[in-house]
Scaffold this motif. Sequence first.
Motif, PDB file in Angstrom:
ATOM      1  N   ASP A 104      54.785  -2.600 -40.261  1.00  0.00           N
ATOM      2  CA  ASP A 104      56.193  -2.317 -40.525  1.00  0.00           C
ATOM      3  C   ASP A 104      56.325  -1.790 -41.942  1.00  0.00           C
ATOM      4  O   ASP A 104      55.406  -1.916 -42.759  1.00  0.00           O
ATOM      5  N   THR A 105      57.458  -1.181 -42.259  1.00  0.00           N
ATOM      6  CA  THR A 105      57.612  -0.499 -43.552  1.00  0.00           C
ATOM      7  C   THR A 105      57.609  -1.452 -44.742  1.00  0.00           C
ATOM      8  O   THR A 105      57.401  -1.017 -45.876  1.00  0.00           O
ATOM      9  N   ARG A 106      57.854  -2.731 -44.515  1.00  0.00           N
ATOM     10  CA  ARG A 106      57.806  -3.702 -45.609  1.00  0.00           C
ATOM     11  C   ARG A 106      56.415  -4.325 -45.754  1.00  0.00           C
ATOM     12  O   ARG A 106      56.183  -5.109 -46.678  1.00  0.00           O
ATOM     13  N   GLY A 107      55.526  -4.031 -44.849  1.00  0.00           N
ATOM     14  CA  GLY A 107      54.175  -4.574 -44.921  1.00  0.00           C
ATOM     15  C   GLY A 107      54.089  -6.039 -44.575  1.00  0.00           C
ATOM     16  O   GLY A 107      53.151  -6.731 -44.990  1.00  0.00           O
ATOM     17  N   GLN A 108      55.067  -6.525 -43.800  1.00  0.00           N
ATOM     18  CA  GLN A 108      55.060  -7.947 -43.428  1.00  0.00           C
ATOM     19  C   GLN A 108      54.012  -8.254 -42.369  1.00  0.00           C
ATOM     20  O   GLN A 108      53.469  -9.351 -42.311  1.00  0.00           O
ATOM     21  N   TRP A 109      53.744  -7.263 -41.503  1.00  0.00           N
ATOM     22  CA  TRP A 109      52.831  -7.471 -40.389  1.00  0.00           C
ATOM     23  C   TRP A 109      51.837  -6.307 -40.317  1.00  0.00           C
ATOM     24  O   TRP A 109      52.214  -5.138 -40.407  1.00  0.00           O
ATOM     25  N   ALA A 110      50.580  -6.644 -40.141  1.00  0.00           N
ATOM     26  CA  ALA A 110      49.523  -5.650 -39.926  1.00  0.00           C
ATOM     27  C   ALA A 110      48.899  -5.969 -38.567  1.00  0.00           C
ATOM     28  O   ALA A 110      48.112  -6.908 -38.443  1.00  0.00           O
ATOM     29  N   ILE A 111      49.293  -5.195 -37.571  1.00  0.00           N
ATOM     30  CA  ILE A 111      48.904  -5.487 -36.194  1.00  0.00           C
ATOM     31  C   ILE A 111      47.650  -4.707 -35.809  1.00  0.00           C
ATOM     32  O   ILE A 111      47.624  -3.474 -35.862  1.00  0.00           O
ATOM     33  N   SER A 112      46.621  -5.423 -35.421  1.00  0.00           N
ATOM     34  CA  SER A 112      45.413  -4.790 -34.892  1.00  0.00           C
ATOM     35  C   SER A 112      45.709  -4.404 -33.447  1.00  0.00           C
ATOM     36  O   SER A 112      45.676  -5.229 -32.552  1.00  0.00           O
ATOM     37  N   LEU A 113      45.982  -3.112 -33.239  1.00  0.00           N
ATOM     38  CA  LEU A 113      46.445  -2.654 -31.933  1.00  0.00           C
ATOM     39  C   LEU A 113      45.314  -2.223 -31.014  1.00  0.00           C
ATOM     40  O   LEU A 113      45.368  -2.439 -29.805  1.00  0.00           O
ATOM     41  N   LEU A 114      44.281  -1.604 -31.576  1.00  0.00           N
ATOM     42  CA  LEU A 114      43.232  -1.024 -30.737  1.00  0.00           C
ATOM     43  C   LEU A 114      41.880  -1.079 -31.451  1.00  0.00           C
ATOM     44  O   LEU A 114      41.804  -0.917 -32.663  1.00  0.00           O
ATOM     45  N   SER A 115      40.819  -1.312 -30.660  1.00  0.00           N
ATOM     46  CA  SER A 115      39.441  -1.361 -31.177  1.00  0.00           C
ATOM     47  C   SER A 115      39.299  -2.427 -32.251  1.00  0.00           C
ATOM     48  O   SER A 115      38.812  -2.163 -33.353  1.00  0.00           O
ATOM     49  N   GLY A 116      39.702  -3.635 -31.893  1.00  0.00           N
ATOM     50  CA  GLY A 116      39.663  -4.739 -32.850  1.00  0.00           C
ATOM     51  C   GLY A 116      38.275  -5.063 -33.350  1.00  0.00           C
ATOM     52  O   GLY A 116      38.074  -5.319 -34.538  1.00  0.00           O
ATOM     53  N   HIS A 117      37.296  -5.078 -32.437  1.00  0.00           N
ATOM     54  CA  HIS A 117      35.939  -5.450 -32.824  1.00  0.00           C
ATOM     55  C   HIS A 117      35.059  -4.247 -33.123  1.00  0.00           C
ATOM     56  O   HIS A 117      34.645  -4.044 -34.257  1.00  0.00           O
ATOM     57  N   LEU A 118      34.747  -3.437 -32.120  1.00  0.00           N
ATOM     58  CA  LEU A 118      33.841  -2.309 -32.321  1.00  0.00           C
ATOM     59  C   LEU A 118      34.395  -1.307 -33.327  1.00  0.00           C
ATOM     60  O   LEU A 118      33.649  -0.734 -34.115  1.00  0.00           O
ATOM     61  N   GLY A 119      35.700  -1.093 -33.285  1.00  0.00           N
ATOM     62  CA  GLY A 119      36.311  -0.141 -34.213  1.00  0.00           C
ATOM     63  C   GLY A 119      36.631  -0.727 -35.565  1.00  0.00           C
ATOM     64  O   GLY A 119      36.916   0.014 -36.514  1.00  0.00           O
ATOM     65  N   GLY A 120      36.628  -2.049 -35.675  1.00  0.00           N
ATOM     66  CA  GLY A 120      36.889  -2.696 -36.956  1.00  0.00           C
ATOM     67  C   GLY A 120      38.356  -2.891 -37.290  1.00  0.00           C
ATOM     68  O   GLY A 120      38.707  -3.141 -38.447  1.00  0.00           O
ATOM     69  N   ALA A 121      39.251  -2.784 -36.278  1.00  0.00           N
ATOM     70  CA  ALA A 121      40.687  -2.910 -36.555  1.00  0.00           C
ATOM     71  C   ALA A 121      41.065  -4.302 -37.033  1.00  0.00           C
ATOM     72  O   ALA A 121      41.939  -4.446 -37.893  1.00  0.00           O
ATOM     73  N   ASN A 122      40.430  -5.337 -36.484  1.00  0.00           N
ATOM     74  CA  ASN A 122      40.769  -6.702 -36.903  1.00  0.00           C
ATOM     75  C   ASN A 122      40.501  -6.899 -38.394  1.00  0.00           C
ATOM     76  O   ASN A 122      41.341  -7.413 -39.133  1.00  0.00           O
ATOM     77  N   ALA A 123      39.323  -6.499 -38.830  1.00  0.00           N
ATOM     78  CA  ALA A 123      38.958  -6.671 -40.243  1.00  0.00           C
ATOM     79  C   ALA A 123      39.846  -5.823 -41.145  1.00  0.00           C
ATOM     80  O   ALA A 123      40.256  -6.273 -42.224  1.00  0.00           O
ATOM     81  N   LEU A 124      40.154  -4.596 -40.707  1.00  0.00           N
ATOM     82  CA  LEU A 124      40.994  -3.723 -41.529  1.00  0.00           C
ATOM     83  C   LEU A 124      42.415  -4.269 -41.622  1.00  0.00           C
ATOM     84  O   LEU A 124      43.054  -4.183 -42.688  1.00  0.00           O
ATOM     85  N   ALA A 125      42.925  -4.845 -40.550  1.00  0.00           N
ATOM     86  CA  ALA A 125      44.263  -5.440 -40.585  1.00  0.00           C
ATOM     87  C   ALA A 125      44.332  -6.552 -41.626  1.00  0.00           C
ATOM     88  O   ALA A 125      45.323  -6.679 -42.356  1.00  0.00           O
ATOM     89  N   VAL A 126      43.271  -7.337 -41.704  1.00  0.00           N
ATOM     90  CA  VAL A 126      43.226  -8.419 -42.702  1.00  0.00           C
ATOM     91  C   VAL A 126      43.247  -7.831 -44.112  1.00  0.00           C
ATOM     92  O   VAL A 126      43.962  -8.313 -44.999  1.00  0.00           O
ATOM     93  N   ARG A 127      42.469  -6.764 -44.341  1.00  0.00           N
ATOM     94  CA  ARG A 127      42.403  -6.160 -45.674  1.00  0.00           C
ATOM     95  C   ARG A 127      43.739  -5.529 -46.068  1.00  0.00           C
ATOM     96  O   ARG A 127      44.187  -5.652 -47.219  1.00  0.00           O
ATOM     97  N   LEU A 128      44.392  -4.858 -45.128  1.00  0.00           N
ATOM     98  CA  LEU A 128      45.672  -4.215 -45.427  1.00  0.00           C
ATOM     99  C   LEU A 128      46.756  -5.250 -45.703  1.00  0.00           C
ATOM    100  O   LEU A 128      47.586  -5.074 -46.600  1.00  0.00           O
TER     101      LEU A 128
END
Length: 327
Positions: A77-101
């Motif tokens: 969201d525009t306030r950065g309250q939520w970083a949702i891992s929508l696709l490729s959480g594991h192989l694509g690394g979305a889960n880890a990137l969501a945590v970093r963002l």
Amino acid sequence: MKIGYFTLTEQGFELVNRLNEQWPGEVFSKSGLKQHMEEAWSRLDALVCVMAAGIVVRYIGPLLQGKDKDPAVIVMDTRGQWAISLLSGHLGGANALAVRLASVTGGHPVVTTATDVEGIVAFDEAAKTNQLLIENLPALKYVSGRLLNKEEVNVVIDPFYEIETGGEKTLYLRPQTLVLGVGCKKGMEPERMMEAFQKFTEAYVPDIRCIRAVATVDKKSGEAAILHLAERLEVPLMIISRKMIGNLDFQTVPGGPLEFSAFVEKTLGVGSVAEACAYLAAGTMAGGAYETGRCVTEKETARLKIRKQKYEGITFAAAEMKQTIAI
């Protein structure tokens, strides 16, 4: 990781600029947003979308190919309250990137993959972390389901294991730990090299993606056929000096002894090319230290796995790097 940032509003661009300072990537204009996403889909590793999740879902829907091919997609969201891992959480690394963002904005990462929620090992993430190739991706769903039900699973980690008939309920992971040793006559044609390589791999290497490097002796470093092979495999070419081979004790090599060739010694000054180069290069890549050709690390770092095979002026061998798997 190559990241692309997408948004539609001024507030969104303010957030994107903050994120880009910490995790640099490409910032796309809002004009032609759908086309930008389509172009970035196969080129970038991750798409970070600061906008409504519904818009993102509609745009990326036609682009989906599979969990082993799609990039990571994170929605914020525009306030950065939520970083949702929508696709490729594991192989694509979305889960880890969501945590970093989320750590940049002080927000919350949203991860919904069942294994993460339940605190259970995710083999697709373990494979990515350990540079393992998933040979039969459909079995991942079955194995993950059994883990969630607290049942036993079958997992095989081996670059040479032949997948058995009816093995769709066993997950096969291929470690990328092989180094291909190559020798050839002077002026060998690249086409003949590739033909011989195909015969070699059909007989001995179930998945050529397990090959991490090609290795040869210094005197063969300029051979077009060997250079072409490394280029086709998209792996580095490692050059082993004749001095190192000459100091190697052929009888004590793990997986050996190495085969000694009087003809090769007369021609090049060393008694082995393919086997010796494969072993020494694999040991070096695995962190081995050598003095006068002998590995002096405390533990074995490489082992000869496929002995020298001959193909009309071409020789191949393979060594395996020792790898510690963290799961």
